[in-house]
Design a protein around this motif. Structure first.
Motif, mmCIF file in Angstrom:
data_model
loop_
_atom_site.group_PDB
_atom_site.id
_atom_site.type_symbol
_atom_site.label_atom_id
_atom_site.label_comp_id
_atom_site.label_asym_id
_atom_site.label_seq_id
_atom_site.Cartn_x
_atom_site.Cartn_y
_atom_site.Cartn_z
ATOM 1 N N ALA A 214 12.262 2.214 40.809
ATOM 2 C CA ALA A 214 10.963 2.685 41.287
ATOM 3 C C ALA A 214 10.037 2.997 40.122
ATOM 4 N N ILE A 215 10.582 3.599 39.070
ATOM 5 C CA ILE A 215 9.763 3.920 37.899
ATOM 6 C C ILE A 215 9.306 2.633 37.216
ATOM 7 N N VAL A 216 10.195 1.641 37.117
ATOM 8 C CA VAL A 216 9.822 0.365 36.503
ATOM 9 C C VAL A 216 8.689 -0.292 37.282
ATOM 10 N N GLY A 217 8.782 -0.267 38.605
ATOM 11 C CA GLY A 217 7.716 -0.840 39.427
ATOM 12 C C GLY A 217 6.397 -0.123 39.238
ATOM 13 N N ARG A 218 6.433 1.218 39.132
ATOM 14 C CA ARG A 218 5.189 1.971 38.942
ATOM 15 C C ARG A 218 4.577 1.693 37.570
ATOM 16 N N VAL A 219 5.434 1.548 36.557
ATOM 17 C CA VAL A 219 4.929 1.232 35.222
ATOM 18 C C VAL A 219 4.274 -0.146 35.213
ATOM 19 N N ILE A 220 4.884 -1.123 35.886
ATOM 20 C CA ILE A 220 4.307 -2.475 35.944
ATOM 21 C C ILE A 220 2.962 -2.447 36.657
ATOM 22 N N ILE A 221 2.882 -1.693 37.759
ATOM 23 C CA ILE A 221 1.611 -1.583 38.488
ATOM 24 C C ILE A 221 0.526 -0.978 37.596
ATOM 25 N N LEU A 222 0.884 0.066 36.841
ATOM 26 C CA LEU A 222 -0.083 0.713 35.948
ATOM 27 C C LEU A 222 -0.575 -0.251 34.875
ATOM 28 N N LEU A 223 0.337 -1.005 34.276
ATOM 29 C CA LEU A 223 -0.054 -1.950 33.231
ATOM 30 C C LEU A 223 -0.919 -3.080 33.783
ATOM 31 N N LEU A 224 -0.594 -3.557 34.988
ATOM 32 C CA LEU A 224 -1.406 -4.610 35.604
ATOM 33 C C LEU A 224 -2.825 -4.120 35.901
ATOM 34 N N ILE A 225 -2.939 -2.881 36.333
ATOM 35 C CA ILE A 225 -4.275 -2.323 36.591
ATOM 36 C C ILE A 225 -5.060 -2.197 35.292
ATOM 37 N N PHE A 226 -4.384 -1.808 34.212
ATOM 38 C CA PHE A 226 -5.048 -1.736 32.918
ATOM 39 C C PHE A 226 -5.566 -3.110 32.486
ATOM 40 N N LEU A 227 -4.756 -4.149 32.669
ATOM 41 C CA LEU A 227 -5.182 -5.503 32.299
ATOM 42 C C LEU A 227 -6.370 -5.954 33.147
ATOM 43 N N ALA A 228 -6.325 -5.646 34.456
ATOM 44 C CA ALA A 228 -7.444 -6.019 35.326
ATOM 45 C C ALA A 228 -8.723 -5.298 34.907
ATOM 46 N N MET A 229 -8.599 -4.052 34.487
ATOM 47 C CA MET A 229 -9.779 -3.314 34.052
ATOM 48 C C MET A 229 -10.340 -3.881 32.755
ATOM 49 N N ILE A 230 -9.470 -4.345 31.861
ATOM 50 C CA ILE A 230 -9.958 -4.951 30.623
ATOM 51 C C ILE A 230 -10.812 -6.173 30.934
ATOM 52 N N VAL A 231 -10.345 -7.002 31.868
ATOM 53 C CA VAL A 231 -11.122 -8.184 32.266
ATOM 54 C C VAL A 231 -12.463 -7.760 32.865
ATOM 55 N N GLY A 232 -12.440 -6.744 33.744
ATOM 56 C CA GLY A 232 -13.678 -6.269 34.345
ATOM 57 C C GLY A 232 -14.644 -5.703 33.320
ATOM 58 N N ILE A 233 -14.121 -4.983 32.328
ATOM 59 C CA ILE A 233 -14.981 -4.411 31.291
ATOM 60 C C ILE A 233 -15.655 -5.512 30.484
ATOM 61 N N VAL A 234 -14.909 -6.565 30.161
ATOM 62 C CA VAL A 234 -15.483 -7.672 29.401
ATOM 63 C C VAL A 234 -16.616 -8.327 30.187
ATOM 64 N N PHE A 235 -16.413 -8.538 31.497
ATOM 65 C CA PHE A 235 -17.460 -9.155 32.322
ATOM 66 C C PHE A 235 -18.704 -8.282 32.374
ATOM 67 N N VAL A 236 -18.518 -6.978 32.510
ATOM 68 C CA VAL A 236 -19.674 -6.086 32.593
ATOM 69 C C VAL A 236 -20.391 -6.003 31.255
ATOM 70 N N GLN A 237 -19.629 -5.933 30.152
ATOM 71 C CA GLN A 237 -20.253 -5.860 28.831
ATOM 72 C C GLN A 237 -21.059 -7.117 28.508
ATOM 73 N N GLU A 238 -20.600 -8.264 29.030
ATOM 74 C CA GLU A 238 -21.282 -9.525 28.760
ATOM 75 C C GLU A 238 -22.304 -9.890 29.831
ATOM 76 N N GLY A 239 -22.338 -9.153 30.935
ATOM 77 C CA GLY A 239 -23.239 -9.495 32.040
ATOM 78 C C GLY A 239 -24.696 -9.224 31.712
ATOM 79 N N THR A 240 -25.574 -10.171 32.018
ATOM 80 C CA THR A 240 -27.013 -10.028 31.785
ATOM 81 C C THR A 240 -27.802 -10.552 32.972
ATOM 82 N N ARG A 241 -28.989 -10.005 33.139
ATOM 83 C CA ARG A 241 -29.947 -10.492 34.126
ATOM 84 C C ARG A 241 -31.072 -11.183 33.362
ATOM 85 N N ARG A 242 -31.264 -12.464 33.608
ATOM 86 C CA ARG A 242 -32.277 -13.243 32.908
ATOM 87 C C ARG A 242 -33.558 -13.302 33.732
ATOM 88 N N ILE A 243 -34.583 -12.653 33.234
ATOM 89 C CA ILE A 243 -35.893 -12.678 33.894
ATOM 90 C C ILE A 243 -36.700 -13.833 33.311
#
Length: 435
Positions: A214-243
Motif C-alpha cells: 500500500a505504501i509503495v502504491g501511494r509513493v508511485i501515485i505521489l511521484l506520478l502527480i509530481f511528473l504531471a504537474m511538471i508538464v503542466g507547469i512547463v505548458f503554463v510557463q510557455e503559454g502565450t496569447r498572441r494579439i
C-alpha cells in the motif's frame, strides 16, 4: 576552385562553438563558482553554540524544516549564511509595494531611466541590511539558550556574522545577475531547494522499501502527480496569447508599403516564478518570527498557516490569495497597458477592430487581467495540490518540498534556459554584423 564538403556539424558541436565564441562558458563557470561558494558558506558554523543540544531541540520541528528549505539547510546547521537570500527577497517585496504606493519612487522607476533604477536598487540594499539585522537579532535570541557562554558579546557576534553573511549572499546574487547567467536570487533559491531534494528522495525510497504494498502504491501515485504537474507547469510557463497587430500603410518615395501583420505576445504567467517566491516569503515570515521570539500569538498564527498544522485548508486559502495578489501586482509592474497603447500608436500600428489610444489600452488590460487570473489560479492549485496529495497518501517525506519548490525549480530552470538561449543568439548576431 574546388569546394570541399565536410561533414555537417552536429547540434552539440554548434552549441559548443557558439558558447566559446560568445563567452557563455565563462559566464556559466562564474555562476557555478559563486553558487558553490554560497553553499560552502552555509556549513561554516557560528562559534560558541552547543551543536548537540541545538540539533536535538529542532529535530522534529516542522517550522525549521520549512524554513530550511529556502536556505538550503543553513538554519539547522547554524552557518554564517543561515539567513541566505531571504532578507533581500523580503526587502524586494517591501520596495515593490512602496514603489506602487509612493509617487516619488514610482517616478524614479518610470521616468529616471537607469539612474532611477540604480537609486531604487541602492535603497533596496539598505532595506535588506536593516531586515537582516532584525532577523539576526531574532535568531540570536532564539539560539542564546544553546550558547556556551551567553551574553552581550555572544549576541553581538551572532548578529554581526549573520548580517554580514546575508549581505555577502545578496552581493553574490547581484554578481550572478550581472556577470553570470540567470537571475541570481532565483538561482540561489533553486540551489538551496536542490540541496534538500536528495534527503527527501532518500526518505521516500526507504519508505517504499519497507515492504508494504500500500505504501509503495501511494509513493508511485505521489511521484506520478509530481511528473504531471511538471508538464503542466512547463505548458503554463510557455503559454502565450498572441494579439494580432496591423501596421499602417506608408509611402516612401514612389514605393507603397502595404500593411504588415504581426502579433503582440502576452504570457499566461507574466510574473514567472516571482509570485511563488514572494508568496512563500510572506508565509515564512510568521513562522520565522514565532520561532525566534516564541510569542504565543505568533506561534498560533504560524501553526494555523502551516501545511502540517491543524487547519491545512486555511493555509491553502491564504496561499492561493497571496499568489493571486502577487501575480496581479507583478504583472502590473512588468506591463503597462497605457504605455503599450501609446507605443503602438507612435509606431502607426493598431489592433484590428480596436481604435488606437484609450480603447486599445482598455482592451489590452482586459486581456491581461484574464490571462493573469488564469495563470494565478493554475499556480495556486499546483502549489496546493502536493500538500493535499501528501495528506491523502500519507507520504510525509516530501513535506515542505512539493508545496512551493516544484514550481520554483521548473520556473527557474525554464527562465535560465531562455536567458542562455537569448544570450547566445544575440552574441551570434553581433558577430555576424561585425563580419
Amino acid at each position: 576552385m574546388v569546394v570541399s564538403r565536410d561533414k555537417a556539424p552536429t547540434a552539440q558541436e554548434t552549441f559548443l562553438q557558439m558558447a566559446q565564441a560568445a563567452g557563455l562558458r565563462g559566464r556559466i563557470l562564474i555562476t557555478i563558482g559563486l553558487l558553490i561558494l554560497v553553499r560552502l558558506g552555509v556549513f561554516l558554523p557560528i562559534p560558541g553554540i552547543d551543536r548537540a543540544s541545538f540539533t536535538a531541540a529542532i529535530q522534529n520541528s516542522d517550522v525549521i524544516g520549512f524554513l530550511d528549505l529556502f536556505v538550503g539547510g543553513g538554519l539547522s546547521a547554524l552557518g554564517i549564511f543561515a539567513l541566505g537570500i531571504l532578507p533581500f527577497i523580503n526587502a524586494s517585496i517591501i520596495m515593490q509595494l512602496m514603489t506602487a504606493a509612493l509617487p516619488t519612487l514610482e517616478d524614479l522607476q518610470k521616468n529616471e531611466g537607469e539612474a532611477g533604477r540604480r537609486k531604487i536598487s541602492q535603497i533596496t540594499r539598505y532595506v535588506a541590511l536593516g531586515w537582516a539585522v532584525l532577523q539576526s537579532i531574532g535568531l540570536a535570541l532564539w539560539v542564546s539558550p544553546f550558547a556556551e557562554s551567553p551574553g552581550f558579546l555572544f549576541m553581538a557576534e551572532v548578529v554581526l556574522a549573520l548580517s554580514a553573511g546575508a549581505m555577502f549572499v545578496m552581493w553574490v546574487s547581484e554578481l550572478i545577475t550581472e556577470r553570470g547567467i540567470g537571475n541570481g536570487a532565483s538561482l540561489l533559491i533553486f540551489v538551496n531547494i536542490v540541496a534538500v531534494l536528495p534527503r527527501s528522495l532518500g526518505n521516500t525510497i526507504e519508505l517504499a522499501q519497507s515492504g508494504d504494498r500500500a505504501i509503495v502504491g501511494r509513493v508511485i501515485i505521489l511521484l506520478l502527480i509530481f511528473l504531471a504537474m511538471i508538464v503542466g507547469i512547463v505548458f503554463v510557463q510557455e503559454g502565450t496569447r498572441r494579439i494580432p497587430i496591423v501596421s499602417a500603410r506608408r509611402q516612401v518615395g514612389r514605393k507603397l508599403y502595404r500593411e504588415k501583420t504581426s502579433y503582440l505576445p502576452l504570457r499566461l504567467n507574466q510574473g514567472g516564478v516571482m509570485p511563488i517566491i514572494f508568496a512563500s516569503a510572506v508565509l515564512i515570515l510568521p513562522a520565522s518570527l514565532s520561532q525566534f521570539t516564541n510569542n504565543p500569538i505568533l506561534v498560533q498564527i504560524a501553526t494555523a498557516l502551516s501545511p502540517s498544522g491543524p487547519t491545512p485548508w486555511l493555509y491553502a486559502a491564504f496561499y492561493l490569495v497571496l499568489i493571486l495578489f502577487f501575480s496581479y501586482f507583478y504583472a502590473s509592474l512588468i506591463l503597462q497597458p497605457v504605455d503599450m497603447a501609446q507605443n503602438l500608436k507612435k509606431m502607426g500600428a493598431s489592433i484590428p477592430g480596436i481604435r488606437p489610444g484609450r480603447a486599445t489600452s482598455e482592451y489590452i488590460e482586459r486581456v491581461l487581467n484574464r490571462l493573469t487570473f488564469l495563470g494565478a489560479i493554475f499556480l495556486g492549485f499546483v502549489a496546493i495540490i502536493p500538500t493535499v496529495v501528501e495528506t491523502a497518501t500519507r507520504v510525509p517525506t516530501f513535506r515542505g518540498f512539493g508545496a512551493t519548490s516544484l514550481l520554483i525549480l521548473v520556473g527557474v530552470a525554464i527562465d535560465t534556459a531562455k536567458q542562455v538561449q537569448t544570450y547566445v543568439i544575440s552574441q551570434r548576431y553581433e558577430g555576424m554584423v561585425k563580419r
